[in-house]
Design a protein around this motif. Structure first.
Motif, PDB file in Angstrom:
ATOM      1  N   GLY A  21       0.847  -1.185   0.000  1.00 31.90           N
ATOM      2  CA  GLY A  21       0.000   0.000   0.000  1.00 31.90           C
ATOM      3  C   GLY A  21       0.877   1.227   0.000  1.00 31.90           C
ATOM      4  N   PRO A  22       0.294   2.375   0.059  1.00 29.68           N
ATOM      5  CA  PRO A  22       1.097   3.584   0.078  1.00 29.68           C
ATOM      6  C   PRO A  22       1.914   3.657   1.363  1.00 29.68           C
ATOM      7  CG  PRO A  22      -1.198   4.119   0.445  1.00 29.68           C
ATOM      8  CD  PRO A  22      -1.126   2.655   0.116  1.00 29.68           C
ATOM      9  N   GLY A  23       3.191   3.929   1.225  1.00 30.72           N
ATOM     10  CA  GLY A  23       4.078   4.040   2.370  1.00 30.72           C
ATOM     11  C   GLY A  23       4.211   5.482   2.822  1.00 30.72           C
ATOM     12  N   LEU A  24       5.105   5.688   3.762  1.00 26.77           N
ATOM     13  CA  LEU A  24       5.318   7.042   4.260  1.00 26.77           C
ATOM     14  C   LEU A  24       6.017   7.921   3.234  1.00 26.77           C
ATOM     15  CD1 LEU A  24       6.465   6.344   7.912  1.00 26.77           C
ATOM     16  CD2 LEU A  24       4.298   7.269   7.160  1.00 26.77           C
ATOM     17  N   HIS A  25       6.923   7.326   2.472  1.00 36.02           N
ATOM     18  CA  HIS A  25       7.739   8.108   1.555  1.00 36.02           C
ATOM     19  C   HIS A  25       7.035   8.230   0.200  1.00 36.02           C
ATOM     20  CE1 HIS A  25      10.709   7.621   4.618  1.00 36.02           C
ATOM     21  NE2 HIS A  25      10.623   6.328   4.519  1.00 36.02           N
ATOM     22  N   GLN A  26       6.417   9.364  -0.007  1.00 36.42           N
ATOM     23  CA  GLN A  26       5.697   9.596  -1.249  1.00 36.42           C
ATOM     24  C   GLN A  26       6.049  10.978  -1.785  1.00 36.42           C
ATOM     25  OE1 GLN A  26       1.595   9.239  -0.342  1.00 36.42           O
ATOM     26  NE2 GLN A  26       1.769   7.152   0.384  1.00 36.42           N
ATOM     27  N   PRO A  27       6.416  11.054  -3.056  1.00 31.70           N
ATOM     28  CA  PRO A  27       6.764  12.355  -3.621  1.00 31.70           C
ATOM     29  C   PRO A  27       5.616  13.364  -3.643  1.00 31.70           C
ATOM     30  CG  PRO A  27       7.539  10.585  -5.027  1.00 31.70           C
ATOM     31  CD  PRO A  27       6.681   9.963  -3.970  1.00 31.70           C
ATOM     32  N   LYS A  28       4.373  12.899  -3.581  1.00 29.46           N
ATOM     33  CA  LYS A  28       3.262  13.847  -3.610  1.00 29.46           C
ATOM     34  C   LYS A  28       3.192  14.694  -2.342  1.00 29.46           C
ATOM     35  CE  LYS A  28      -0.304  10.851  -1.737  1.00 29.46           C
ATOM     36  NZ  LYS A  28      -1.584  10.228  -1.954  1.00 29.46           N
ATOM     37  N   ARG A  29       4.007  14.368  -1.375  1.00 28.29           N
ATOM     38  CA  ARG A  29       4.038  15.164  -0.144  1.00 28.29           C
ATOM     39  C   ARG A  29       4.556  16.583  -0.397  1.00 28.29           C
ATOM     40  NH1 ARG A  29       3.217  12.371   4.632  1.00 28.29           N
ATOM     41  NH2 ARG A  29       3.087  10.129   4.384  1.00 28.29           N
ATOM     42  N   TRP A  30       5.264  16.774  -1.527  1.00 28.17           N
ATOM     43  CA  TRP A  30       5.693  18.124  -1.893  1.00 28.17           C
ATOM     44  C   TRP A  30       4.478  19.019  -2.099  1.00 28.17           C
ATOM     45  CZ3 TRP A  30      10.224  20.250  -1.364  1.00 28.17           C
ATOM     46  CH2 TRP A  30      11.363  19.460  -1.374  1.00 28.17           C
ATOM     47  N   LEU A  31       3.432  18.486  -2.691  1.00 30.91           N
ATOM     48  CA  LEU A  31       2.227  19.282  -2.921  1.00 30.91           C
ATOM     49  C   LEU A  31       1.553  19.669  -1.608  1.00 30.91           C
ATOM     50  CD1 LEU A  31       0.751  17.288  -5.925  1.00 30.91           C
ATOM     51  CD2 LEU A  31       2.028  19.428  -5.988  1.00 30.91           C
ATOM     52  N   ILE A  32       1.548  18.736  -0.674  1.00 35.43           N
ATOM     53  CA  ILE A  32       0.966  19.020   0.632  1.00 35.43           C
ATOM     54  C   ILE A  32       1.771  20.101   1.342  1.00 35.43           C
ATOM     55  CG2 ILE A  32       0.452  18.025   2.899  1.00 35.43           C
ATOM     56  CD1 ILE A  32      -0.006  15.344   1.416  1.00 35.43           C
ATOM     57  N   ALA A  33       3.100  19.987   1.274  1.00 35.13           N
ATOM     58  CA  ALA A  33       3.964  20.991   1.907  1.00 35.13           C
ATOM     59  C   ALA A  33       3.777  22.361   1.256  1.00 35.13           C
ATOM     60  CB  ALA A  33       5.420  20.551   1.831  1.00 35.13           C
ATOM     61  N   ALA A  34       3.601  22.395  -0.053  1.00 33.86           N
ATOM     62  CA  ALA A  34       3.383  23.674  -0.745  1.00 33.86           C
ATOM     63  C   ALA A  34       2.050  24.301  -0.326  1.00 33.86           C
ATOM     64  CB  ALA A  34       3.418  23.464  -2.254  1.00 33.86           C
ATOM     65  N   GLY A  35       1.021  23.474  -0.209  1.00 32.07           N
ATOM     66  CA  GLY A  35      -0.274  23.974   0.257  1.00 32.07           C
ATOM     67  C   GLY A  35      -0.189  24.511   1.677  1.00 32.07           C
ATOM     68  N   GLU A  36       0.571  23.829   2.523  1.00 35.99           N
ATOM     69  CA  GLU A  36       0.732  24.302   3.892  1.00 35.99           C
ATOM     70  C   GLU A  36       1.533  25.601   3.939  1.00 35.99           C
ATOM     71  OE1 GLU A  36       2.389  20.989   5.985  1.00 35.99           O
ATOM     72  OE2 GLU A  36       0.405  20.143   6.402  1.00 35.99           O
ATOM     73  N   ALA A  37       2.492  25.758   3.020  1.00 32.42           N
ATOM     74  CA  ALA A  37       3.273  27.000   2.976  1.00 32.42           C
ATOM     75  C   ALA A  37       2.373  28.183   2.627  1.00 32.42           C
ATOM     76  CB  ALA A  37       4.410  26.868   1.970  1.00 32.42           C
ATOM     77  N   VAL A  38       1.445  27.973   1.703  1.00 29.47           N
ATOM     78  CA  VAL A  38       0.494  29.035   1.353  1.00 29.47           C
ATOM     79  C   VAL A  38      -0.388  29.360   2.558  1.00 29.47           C
ATOM     80  CG1 VAL A  38      -1.500  29.581  -0.106  1.00 29.47           C
ATOM     81  CG2 VAL A  38       0.520  28.482  -1.103  1.00 29.47           C
ATOM     82  N   ALA A  39      -0.846  28.333   3.254  1.00 32.52           N
ATOM     83  CA  ALA A  39      -1.688  28.550   4.437  1.00 32.52           C
ATOM     84  C   ALA A  39      -0.910  29.272   5.543  1.00 32.52           C
ATOM     85  CB  ALA A  39      -2.216  27.209   4.956  1.00 32.52           C
ATOM     86  N   ILE A  40       0.378  28.978   5.671  1.00 33.27           N
ATOM     87  CA  ILE A  40       1.210  29.644   6.686  1.00 33.27           C
ATOM     88  C   ILE A  40       1.302  31.135   6.386  1.00 33.27           C
ATOM     89  CG2 ILE A  40       3.581  29.846   7.530  1.00 33.27           C
ATOM     90  CD1 ILE A  40       3.747  26.751   7.118  1.00 33.27           C
ATOM     91  N   VAL A  41       1.553  31.475   5.131  1.00 31.04           N
ATOM     92  CA  VAL A  41       1.655  32.891   4.756  1.00 31.04           C
ATOM     93  C   VAL A  41       0.335  33.607   5.035  1.00 31.04           C
ATOM     94  CG1 VAL A  41       1.937  34.457   2.798  1.00 31.04           C
ATOM     95  CG2 VAL A  41       3.483  32.515   3.073  1.00 31.04           C
ATOM     96  N   LEU A  42      -0.773  32.995   4.664  1.00 34.29           N
ATOM     97  CA  LEU A  42      -2.077  33.613   4.911  1.00 34.29           C
ATOM     98  C   LEU A  42      -2.360  33.776   6.400  1.00 34.29           C
ATOM     99  CD1 LEU A  42      -4.268  31.856   2.198  1.00 34.29           C
ATOM    100  CD2 LEU A  42      -3.379  34.198   2.179  1.00 34.29           C
ATOM    101  N   LEU A  43      -1.999  32.775   7.198  1.00 36.63           N
ATOM    102  CA  LEU A  43      -2.232  32.861   8.643  1.00 36.63           C
ATOM    103  C   LEU A  43      -1.369  33.941   9.290  1.00 36.63           C
ATOM    104  CD1 LEU A  43      -2.627  29.115   9.611  1.00 36.63           C
ATOM    105  CD2 LEU A  43      -4.336  30.914   9.877  1.00 36.63           C
ATOM    106  N   VAL A  44      -0.152  34.111   8.816  1.00 39.27           N
ATOM    107  CA  VAL A  44       0.700  35.169   9.362  1.00 39.27           C
ATOM    108  C   VAL A  44       0.129  36.541   9.004  1.00 39.27           C
ATOM    109  CG1 VAL A  44       2.988  36.236   9.161  1.00 39.27           C
ATOM    110  CG2 VAL A  44       2.788  33.770   9.484  1.00 39.27           C
TER     111      VAL A  44
END
Length: 115
Positions: A21-44
Motif C-alpha cells: 500500500g502507500p508508504g510514508l515516503h511519497q513524492p506527492k508530499r511536496w504538494l501538501i507541503a506547498a499547500g501548507e506553505a500558502v496557508a502559513i503565509v495567509l495565517l501570518v
C-alpha cells in the motif's frame, strides 16, 4: 530399558507479508507541503492584521500641554492573532515533516533490497 531418542521439533516462523500500500515516503508530499506553505503565509498575514486591530492608541488633547496618550487592547482581536500564529507554527512543523518525507523517497528496488 532403552529410551527412545527424539529430536526437538523446530518451529519456523515466517514473517507475515505486509500488504503493498502507500508508504510514508511519497513524492506527492511536496504538494501538501506547498499547500501548507500558502496557508502559513495567509495565517501570518491574518495574525498581523488582527494584532494591529487589537491595539488602539488614543490621544486626548489638553490646552497648553502635550496630549495624553493611552493604549487600549481588544482581547478578541489579540486572541485571534495568537491563535492564527499558533496554527501557523503547527503548520510549519508539519510542512517540515512533509518535506523531509518527500526528500527521503527511495526507488522501489532500493527499498526492497533492504529487507
Amino acid at each position: 530399558m532403552t529410551e527412545a531418542v527424539t529430536e526437538p521439533e523446530t518451529v519456523v516462523v515466517e514473517p507475515e507479508e505486509v500488504p503493498a500500500g502507500p508508504g510514508l515516503h511519497q513524492p506527492k508530499r511536496w504538494l501538501i507541503a506547498a499547500g501548507e506553505a500558502v496557508a502559513i503565509v495567509l495565517l501570518v498575514i491574518v495574525a498581523v492584521w488582527c494584532w494591529n486591530r487589537g491595539v488602539v492608541r488614543l490621544e486626548y488633547p489638553f490646552e497648553g500641554r502635550e496630549p495624553l496618550v493611552s493604549t487600549r487592547y481588544h482581547g478578541n482581536w489579540l486572541g485571534t492573532a495568537v491563535g492564527a500564529a499558533t496554527l501557523a507554527a503547527v503548520l510549519v512543523l508539519d510542512a517540515v515533516r512533509q518535506v523531509m518525507l518527500a526528500v527521503r523517497t527511495r526507488p522501489q528496488k532500493a527499498a526492497d533490497s533492504d529487507m
